[in-house]
Design a protein around this motif. Structure first.
Motif, PDB file in Angstrom:
ATOM      1  N   UNK A 314       0.810  -1.228   0.000  1.00 64.70           N
ATOM      2  CA  UNK A 314       0.000   0.000   0.000  1.00 64.70           C
ATOM      3  C   UNK A 314       0.848   1.286   0.000  1.00 64.70           C
ATOM      4  N   UNK A 315       0.509   2.186  -0.913  1.00 64.35           N
ATOM      5  CA  UNK A 315       1.313   3.398  -1.168  1.00 64.35           C
ATOM      6  C   UNK A 315       0.585   4.657  -0.713  1.00 64.35           C
ATOM      7  N   UNK A 316       1.356   5.714  -0.491  1.00 56.52           N
ATOM      8  CA  UNK A 316       0.748   7.030  -0.245  1.00 56.52           C
ATOM      9  C   UNK A 316       0.563   7.756  -1.591  1.00 56.52           C
ATOM     10  N   UNK A 317       0.154   9.025  -1.529  1.00 57.35           N
ATOM     11  CA  UNK A 317      -0.159   9.746  -2.769  1.00 57.35           C
ATOM     12  C   UNK A 317       1.061   9.970  -3.667  1.00 57.35           C
ATOM     13  N   UNK A 318       2.257   9.978  -3.080  1.00 52.04           N
ATOM     14  CA  UNK A 318       3.462  10.204  -3.892  1.00 52.04           C
ATOM     15  C   UNK A 318       3.954   8.896  -4.532  1.00 52.04           C
ATOM     16  N   UNK A 319       3.335   7.757  -4.166  1.00 48.80           N
ATOM     17  CA  UNK A 319       3.745   6.474  -4.756  1.00 48.80           C
ATOM     18  C   UNK A 319       4.769   5.730  -3.914  1.00 48.80           C
ATOM     19  N   UNK A 320       4.863   6.082  -2.616  1.00 49.70           N
ATOM     20  CA  UNK A 320       5.842   5.447  -1.733  1.00 49.70           C
ATOM     21  C   UNK A 320       5.123   4.593  -0.683  1.00 49.70           C
ATOM     22  N   UNK A 321       5.638   3.394  -0.402  1.00 50.64           N
ATOM     23  CA  UNK A 321       5.000   2.495   0.559  1.00 50.64           C
ATOM     24  C   UNK A 321       4.887   3.164   1.933  1.00 50.64           C
ATOM     25  N   UNK A 322       3.688   3.133   2.485  1.00 55.02           N
ATOM     26  CA  UNK A 322       3.446   3.795   3.772  1.00 55.02           C
ATOM     27  C   UNK A 322       4.189   3.083   4.895  1.00 55.02           C
ATOM     28  N   UNK A 323       3.961   1.765   5.013  1.00 54.27           N
ATOM     29  CA  UNK A 323       4.618   1.024   6.106  1.00 54.27           C
ATOM     30  C   UNK A 323       6.140   1.046   5.959  1.00 54.27           C
ATOM     31  N   UNK A 324       6.613   0.959   4.706  1.00 57.79           N
ATOM     32  CA  UNK A 324       8.072   0.900   4.504  1.00 57.79           C
ATOM     33  C   UNK A 324       8.729   2.181   5.005  1.00 57.79           C
ATOM     34  N   UNK A 325       8.114   3.326   4.701  1.00 62.66           N
ATOM     35  CA  UNK A 325       8.720   4.584   5.158  1.00 62.66           C
ATOM     36  C   UNK A 325       8.812   4.627   6.684  1.00 62.66           C
ATOM     37  N   UNK A 326       7.714   4.229   7.332  1.00 67.99           N
ATOM     38  CA  UNK A 326       7.691   4.314   8.808  1.00 67.99           C
ATOM     39  C   UNK A 326       8.652   3.300   9.434  1.00 67.99           C
ATOM     40  N   UNK A 327       8.642   2.069   8.912  1.00 64.81           N
ATOM     41  CA  UNK A 327       9.495   1.025   9.503  1.00 64.81           C
ATOM     42  C   UNK A 327      10.973   1.369   9.321  1.00 64.81           C
ATOM     43  N   UNK A 328      11.327   1.846   8.125  1.00 68.14           N
ATOM     44  CA  UNK A 328      12.750   2.158   7.875  1.00 68.14           C
ATOM     45  C   UNK A 328      13.199   3.317   8.766  1.00 68.14           C
ATOM     46  N   UNK A 329      12.349   4.333   8.884  1.00 64.41           N
ATOM     47  CA  UNK A 329      12.724   5.487   9.719  1.00 64.41           C
ATOM     48  C   UNK A 329      12.952   5.035  11.163  1.00 64.41           C
ATOM     49  N   UNK A 330      12.060   4.210  11.697  1.00 61.07           N
ATOM     50  CA  UNK A 330      12.216   3.739  13.085  1.00 61.07           C
ATOM     51  C   UNK A 330      13.500   2.937  13.254  1.00 61.07           C
ATOM     52  N   UNK A 331      13.722   2.008  12.322  1.00 60.78           N
ATOM     53  CA  UNK A 331      14.890   1.115  12.451  1.00 60.78           C
ATOM     54  C   UNK A 331      16.181   1.927  12.374  1.00 60.78           C
TER      55      UNK A 331
END
Ligand code: DON
Length: 344
Positions: A314-331
């Motif tokens: 699942x992507x946001x409006x810019x075409x980037x995975x929502x969960x991936x952005x959050x998980x990578x930032x946290x890690x």
């Protein structure tokens, strides 16, 4: 055991313990990467924001619940959580490796002179961006980016070869070397995207008309579509990212796949345009060169430390995975991955 032997042994043990602790320091103070990766999976599994890309019909059919995280360190340790074996199409993440192939063959200036290395601030397949940049093109160097469609299709056209098969052998070869295994094209995605890629054909034709593409633009669009359809899982993607973190040496296979001197230009391209019009926000919060794909993958690189990849469609409006952005930032934050933050 004499008192002297006991003392020498204690000193040795203390030295070994210090060395082990030092080895972990670059990854962050006393953080266990496996625990960090597990925590990110647990935290975002229930997050239901975003939706699969549907402008390519095959992508709409991918399971939206698919969620896998992998982290590979620059010295080859692998940490995973969730589904890291199901393959999705690599999509725009492939742009990084085709750009790397061109740089490896022709040098970093070749990309800068033909395509440019600037942010567009526009959507990944914007045609207005081509026109906007073209209006200043006569006055100097091109101002596009090899990680956004017009520049990416042009970069694919720059890979040399006597025919389409020869060019494809190089493009697929560099992807295989980065992943450390033979990757395959997902034929259903390739067909679905080939049937619906009229917009990219228009971009290819324009880029040819304006002189950025100097070879057969139809071949370039077809090979670009094929490279976007390469199947990868989260572990493949993290290995590819870790190879960039390790200055071009695949830390799992040990194979040198990109000259170390060429890595900074690739990472700079990712930092500038890896998440399209949201690249600035991403960099502001993480400091990580990264690249997304509409198949749901994102890779991120902490130079010298690790590569992370997350697959979640699942992507946001810019075409980037929502969960991936959050998980990578946290890690990355937990493991002190931000290169702008220095070594803590
Ligand atoms: O050019 C396209 O439409 C796709 N094959 C790739 C686009 C893509 O992955 C954009 N990424 N976030």
């Amino acid at each position: 055991m004499t008192r002297v032997t006991r003392c020498v042994r204690r000193r040795w043990l203390a030295a070994i313990a210090a060395l082990v602790a030092l080895a972990w320091l670059p990854l962050g103070a006393q953080q266990d990467p496996q625990a960090v990766v597990n925590a990110a999976l647990a935290k975002y599994t229930t997050l239901k924001e975003g939706k699969n890309a549907d402008y390519i019909p095959a992508l709409a059919r991918v399971d939206s619940n698919l969620f896998g995280i992998a982290l590979v360190t620059a010295d080859g340790k692998v940490y995973t959580a969730g589904d890291v074996s199901t393959e999705v199409s690599i999509q725009s993440i492939s742009k990084v490796f085709t750009m790397a192939q061109v740089i490896q063959e022709q040098g970093a200036e070749a990309i800068e002179k033909r395509i440019g290395v600037d942010a567009t601030g526009a959507r990944f397949n914007s045609i207005i961006a081509v026109e906007a940049v073209r209006s200043v093109a006569g006055s100097g160097a091109p101002e596009m980016n090899a990680l956004v469609n017009p520049g990416a299709i042009s970069a694919t056209s720059m890979v040399t070869g006597a025919n389409a098969d020869a060019v494809w052998a190089k493009i697929s070869g560099i992807h295989n070397d980065f992943a450390g295994r033979q990757l395959k094209v997902l034929q259903d995605v390739y067909k679905s995207e080939s049937d619906t890629n009229q917009r990219n054909q228009a971009i290819g034709a324009l880029m040819f008309a304006y002189g950025y593409i100097k070879t057969d633009w139809k071949q370039a669009v077809d090979l670009y579509t094929r490279q976007c359809s390469i199947g990868v899982n989260a572990k493949d993607l993290a290995t590819m990212a870790a190879t960039l973190a390790a200055m071009g040496k695949n830390p799992v296979t040990g194979k040198k796949v990109l000259d170390a001197a060429n890595v900074p230009a690739v990472l700079a391209g990712m930092a500038t345009a890896g998440l399209y019009d949201d690249s600035g926000k991403w960099l502001y919060h993480t400091g990580l060169p990264a690249k997304s794909g509409v198949g749901g993958g994102i890779i991120a690189v902490s130079p010298g430390k690790f590569g992370i990849a997350v697959v979640s469609p699942p992507l946001d409006d810019a075409g980037n995975s929502v969960r991936a952005q959050k998980a990578i930032a946290d890690i990355s934050n937990a493991l002190n991955g931000n290169p702008f933050a220095g070594t803590r």
